[in-house]
Design a protein around this motif. Sequence first.
Motif, PDB file in Angstrom:
ATOM      1  N   GLN A   1       1.581  -1.323  16.941  1.00 58.31           N
ATOM      2  CA  GLN A   1       1.594  -2.760  17.261  1.00 58.31           C
ATOM      3  C   GLN A   1       2.064  -3.574  16.062  1.00 58.31           C
ATOM      4  O   GLN A   1       2.812  -4.538  16.207  1.00 58.31           O
ATOM      5  N   GLN A   2       1.611  -3.135  14.866  1.00 57.41           N
ATOM      6  CA  GLN A   2       2.042  -3.884  13.688  1.00 57.41           C
ATOM      7  C   GLN A   2       3.545  -3.719  13.469  1.00 57.41           C
ATOM      8  O   GLN A   2       4.219  -4.656  13.046  1.00 57.41           O
ATOM      9  N   ARG A   3       4.068  -2.548  13.806  1.00 59.49           N
ATOM     10  CA  ARG A   3       5.527  -2.348  13.702  1.00 59.49           C
ATOM     11  C   ARG A   3       6.261  -3.305  14.641  1.00 59.49           C
ATOM     12  O   ARG A   3       7.319  -3.836  14.308  1.00 59.49           O
ATOM     13  N   VAL A   4       5.688  -3.495  15.829  1.00 56.90           N
ATOM     14  CA  VAL A   4       6.314  -4.421  16.780  1.00 56.90           C
ATOM     15  C   VAL A   4       6.347  -5.831  16.181  1.00 56.90           C
ATOM     16  O   VAL A   4       7.361  -6.524  16.234  1.00 56.90           O
ATOM     17  N   SER A   5       5.239  -6.234  15.570  1.00 59.50           N
ATOM     18  CA  SER A   5       5.210  -7.593  15.027  1.00 59.50           C
ATOM     19  C   SER A   5       6.156  -7.725  13.825  1.00 59.50           C
ATOM     20  O   SER A   5       6.738  -8.784  13.600  1.00 59.50           O
ATOM     21  N   ILE A   6       6.323  -6.624  13.090  1.00 66.39           N
ATOM     22  CA  ILE A   6       7.288  -6.655  11.980  1.00 66.39           C
ATOM     23  C   ILE A   6       8.716  -6.761  12.538  1.00 66.39           C
ATOM     24  O   ILE A   6       9.546  -7.524  12.042  1.00 66.39           O
TER      25      ILE A   6
ATOM     26  N   GLU B   1      -3.901   5.906   6.410  1.00 68.52           N
ATOM     27  CA  GLU B   1      -2.635   6.621   6.617  1.00 68.52           C
ATOM     28  C   GLU B   1      -1.597   5.716   7.279  1.00 68.52           C
ATOM     29  O   GLU B   1      -0.454   5.632   6.848  1.00 68.52           O
ATOM     30  N   THR B   2      -2.042   5.005   8.315  1.00 69.39           N
ATOM     31  CA  THR B   2      -1.151   4.079   9.018  1.00 69.39           C
ATOM     32  C   THR B   2      -0.703   2.964   8.078  1.00 69.39           C
ATOM     33  O   THR B   2       0.443   2.526   8.106  1.00 69.39           O
ATOM     34  N   SER B   3      -1.632   2.529   7.219  1.00 75.35           N
ATOM     35  CA  SER B   3      -1.291   1.475   6.256  1.00 75.35           C
ATOM     36  C   SER B   3      -0.107   1.909   5.390  1.00 75.35           C
ATOM     37  O   SER B   3       0.785   1.107   5.105  1.00 75.35           O
ATOM     38  N   TRP B   4      -0.113   3.171   5.005  1.00 73.30           N
ATOM     39  CA  TRP B   4       0.993   3.658   4.173  1.00 73.30           C
ATOM     40  C   TRP B   4       2.313   3.621   4.938  1.00 73.30           C
ATOM     41  O   TRP B   4       3.349   3.254   4.384  1.00 73.30           O
ATOM     42  N   ASP B   5       2.265   3.994   6.206  1.00 73.31           N
ATOM     43  CA  ASP B   5       3.493   3.935   7.021  1.00 73.31           C
ATOM     44  C   ASP B   5       4.044   2.517   7.039  1.00 73.31           C
ATOM     45  O   ASP B   5       5.247   2.295   6.869  1.00 73.31           O
ATOM     46  N   ILE B   6       3.129   1.576   7.278  1.00 77.05           N
ATOM     47  CA  ILE B   6       3.539   0.173   7.352  1.00 77.05           C
ATOM     48  C   ILE B   6       4.109  -0.280   6.007  1.00 77.05           C
ATOM     49  O   ILE B   6       5.143  -0.953   5.926  1.00 77.05           O
ATOM     50  N   MET B   7       3.430   0.136   4.932  1.00 74.83           N
ATOM     51  CA  MET B   7       3.874  -0.272   3.600  1.00 74.83           C
ATOM     52  C   MET B   7       5.259   0.288   3.297  1.00 74.83           C
ATOM     53  O   MET B   7       6.093  -0.392   2.705  1.00 74.83           O
ATOM     54  N   ASN B   8       5.505   1.529   3.715  1.00 74.71           N
ATOM     55  CA  ASN B   8       6.831   2.118   3.508  1.00 74.71           C
ATOM     56  C   ASN B   8       7.904   1.358   4.279  1.00 74.71           C
ATOM     57  O   ASN B   8       9.038   1.220   3.815  1.00 74.71           O
TER      58      ASN B   8
ATOM     59  N   THR C   1      13.227 -10.746   0.792  1.00 75.87           N
ATOM     60  CA  THR C   1      12.103 -11.058  -0.081  1.00 75.87           C
ATOM     61  C   THR C   1      10.800 -10.848   0.697  1.00 75.87           C
ATOM     62  O   THR C   1      10.738 -11.195   1.877  1.00 75.87           O
ATOM     63  N   ILE C   2       9.783 -10.277   0.040  1.00 73.15           N
ATOM     64  CA  ILE C   2       8.519 -10.071   0.748  1.00 73.15           C
ATOM     65  C   ILE C   2       7.352 -10.613  -0.072  1.00 73.15           C
ATOM     66  O   ILE C   2       7.230 -10.335  -1.272  1.00 73.15           O
ATOM     67  N   VAL C   3       6.536 -11.446   0.575  1.00 67.95           N
ATOM     68  CA  VAL C   3       5.305 -11.940  -0.043  1.00 67.95           C
ATOM     69  C   VAL C   3       4.160 -11.470   0.828  1.00 67.95           C
ATOM     70  O   VAL C   3       4.129 -11.767   2.019  1.00 67.95           O
ATOM     71  N   MET C   4       3.224 -10.706   0.246  1.00 80.03           N
ATOM     72  CA  MET C   4       2.185 -10.106   1.058  1.00 80.03           C
ATOM     73  C   MET C   4       0.800 -10.310   0.448  1.00 80.03           C
ATOM     74  O   MET C   4       0.548  -9.906  -0.679  1.00 80.03           O
ATOM     75  N   ALA C   5      -0.072 -10.949   1.218  1.00 81.16           N
ATOM     76  CA  ALA C   5      -1.471 -11.043   0.792  1.00 81.16           C
ATOM     77  C   ALA C   5      -2.164  -9.764   1.243  1.00 81.16           C
ATOM     78  O   ALA C   5      -1.954  -9.313   2.369  1.00 81.16           O
ATOM     79  N   THR C   6      -2.940  -9.146   0.362  1.00 81.30           N
ATOM     80  CA  THR C   6      -3.588  -7.894   0.754  1.00 81.30           C
ATOM     81  C   THR C   6      -4.892  -7.652  -0.002  1.00 81.30           C
ATOM     82  O   THR C   6      -5.117  -8.193  -1.085  1.00 81.30           O
ATOM     83  N   HIS C   7      -5.759  -6.847   0.618  1.00 83.79           N
ATOM     84  CA  HIS C   7      -6.981  -6.384  -0.024  1.00 83.79           C
ATOM     85  C   HIS C   7      -6.902  -4.891  -0.315  1.00 83.79           C
ATOM     86  O   HIS C   7      -7.872  -4.275  -0.720  1.00 83.79           O
ATOM     87  N   ASN C   8      -5.735  -4.299  -0.084  1.00 80.57           N
ATOM     88  CA  ASN C   8      -5.609  -2.851  -0.195  1.00 80.57           C
ATOM     89  C   ASN C   8      -5.311  -2.423  -1.634  1.00 80.57           C
ATOM     90  O   ASN C   8      -4.171  -2.405  -2.085  1.00 80.57           O
ATOM     91  N   LYS C   9      -6.377  -2.054  -2.326  1.00 78.26           N
ATOM     92  CA  LYS C   9      -6.315  -1.734  -3.750  1.00 78.26           C
ATOM     93  C   LYS C   9      -5.386  -0.548  -4.037  1.00 78.26           C
ATOM     94  O   LYS C   9      -4.515  -0.614  -4.914  1.00 78.26           O
ATOM     95  N   GLU C  10      -5.560   0.509  -3.246  1.00 80.49           N
ATOM     96  CA  GLU C  10      -4.811   1.739  -3.462  1.00 80.49           C
ATOM     97  C   GLU C  10      -3.306   1.490  -3.381  1.00 80.49           C
ATOM     98  O   GLU C  10      -2.532   1.938  -4.227  1.00 80.49           O
ATOM     99  N   ILE C  11      -2.916   0.741  -2.364  1.00 75.80           N
ATOM    100  CA  ILE C  11      -1.489   0.482  -2.173  1.00 75.80           C
ATOM    101  C   ILE C  11      -0.924  -0.348  -3.329  1.00 75.80           C
ATOM    102  O   ILE C  11       0.097  -0.005  -3.920  1.00 75.80           O
ATOM    103  N   VAL C  12      -1.633  -1.427  -3.682  1.00 75.40           N
ATOM    104  CA  VAL C  12      -1.141  -2.286  -4.769  1.00 75.40           C
ATOM    105  C   VAL C  12      -0.994  -1.476  -6.053  1.00 75.40           C
ATOM    106  O   VAL C  12       0.026  -1.563  -6.751  1.00 75.40           O
ATOM    107  N   ASN C  13      -1.991  -0.658  -6.350  1.00 70.53           N
ATOM    108  CA  ASN C  13      -1.968   0.109  -7.600  1.00 70.53           C
ATOM    109  C   ASN C  13      -0.886   1.175  -7.605  1.00 70.53           C
ATOM    110  O   ASN C  13      -0.326   1.498  -8.647  1.00 70.53           O
TER     111      ASN C  13
END
Lengths: 228, 294
Positions: free
Chosen positions: A143-148, A171-178, A189-201
């Motif tokens: 669904q998130q892919r559809v909205s993207i 796991e799905t978060s990583w797919d979306i991030m990729n 250009t991408i501006v993203m608010a996030t709480h996902n520590k692992e991905i940001v790091n």
Amino acid sequence: MIEMHDVWKTYPNGAVALQGVSVRIDKGEFVYVVGPSGAGKSTFIKLMYREERPSQGSIFVNGFNIERLKERKIPLLRRQIGVVFQDFKLLPTLTVSENIAFALEVIEAPKKKIKQRTAEVLELVGLSEKASALPNELSGGQQQRVSIARALINNPAVIIADEPTGNLDPETSWDIMNLFEEINRRGTTIVMATHNKEIVNTMKKRVLAVEGGRIARDERRGVYGYEN
Amino acid sequence: MKISTFARHGREGFRNLSRNGWMTFASISSVTITLLLLGVFLILAYNVQLFSQQIEDQVEMNVLVKDGTERAQVLELERQIKSLPAVGEVTFVSKEDGLQQLKEKLKDNQELLNGLESENPLPDKFIVKAKNPTDTGYVAEKLSALPLVEKVNYAKDTVEKLFSVTKFVRNSGAVFVVGLSFLALFLISNTIKVTIFARRREIEIMKLVGATNWFIRWPFLFEGLLIGLFGSILPILLLGIGYDYLVRKVAGVMLFTFAPFDPLVYSVALILVGIGALIGMIGSMMSISRFLRV
């Protein structure tokens, strides 16, 4: 691409969300916006696509002067920005391809172009096979892919994402991030608010930390910097 | 706007109607009732107007000329009366004509008047109508002031009462119509509000992907328009059938003749369709604006 000078935002109930924020985001950048809940992240994001107005200060997005933007010119701004949300904001009665085409239909694009672009972005997000499925027949990640895909269909100069992985498993978060990474590589250009520590790091992108309504950190190859 | 977009808005508006079946039914019913009342009222008001017009047109003054006035002076007086701007029709009735008319009226009892020819007690008189019947009082006053006029007679009280009744009917009618229209407006706008509420997510998304406010408004305008138009069908049919019946059956029984079916019912039908469409669209405009602020 995006420039803010000394931006303040006070809500009608008296809550002060932003206190003198100045920032500059260039074309083609990938920026994470992090910070504790209620620190002003959402306001910061909402100002960019003019869901909120600044109380003070100036904002330019892709050449639009946000605080001077007339009510009826807002649609023109939004056609150059793709917005992605935590809750996807898909219409449950429309199929995947109808949901995506919706963004072009409302701006009265020619039918042929709508059809062609819908196929292109469905291909890009890897959902060509699900074109005629309804949103509730899909997983959260799909669904998130559809909205993207919907955010991309206008060929926007910038994509603004507010907690796009907030409702997804790691796991799905990583797919979306990729997928965002791929979109960014193509020049958006991408501006993203996030709480996902692992991905940001792991991604090592520019990080803006908003705390108490101010930019507390702005690092080139930054880290999340908070305990979850 | 492109024609295909316009067709899309129409389709969407129509779809909204069926999606919210019961609400649609409720507001079409309320428009129906409102327009029916309005239509009955309009037809009634028109007939009352016509009736009072007919009576008003019969209002006339008897201007009695002073006894012993010479013919030449009478002619001069007639010229003076006619020169007043508010005066309409003027008919001269001489002493002799007056007596003749009286005789005709009395018919079988003509002998009562025997012997009056030699010493006719009736004065010369003018029968005067005001150009505008409501000016009758004013004209009567002006005429009494003329030197050769003995007296001006007219049914003062009756005329004044008549005018106050017709004025009341007209004014209260206007208030009634305005009140009913507001009621219908309120009901339609509430229905549209419900359909908008159900679709506020869709509206939010439309705004976020860059739809203009007018693009979002059009389907709801169509919806209101359709509610108004559908709501006007039944009242028009009922009024048409009812009035036709009334004109056929009741006409002739009463002194008064009804206004003819054509063009009255057609005009009222047109007014009802127009008002239905208008309040439908205004009603939806009223409800949308709040939801467009995203």
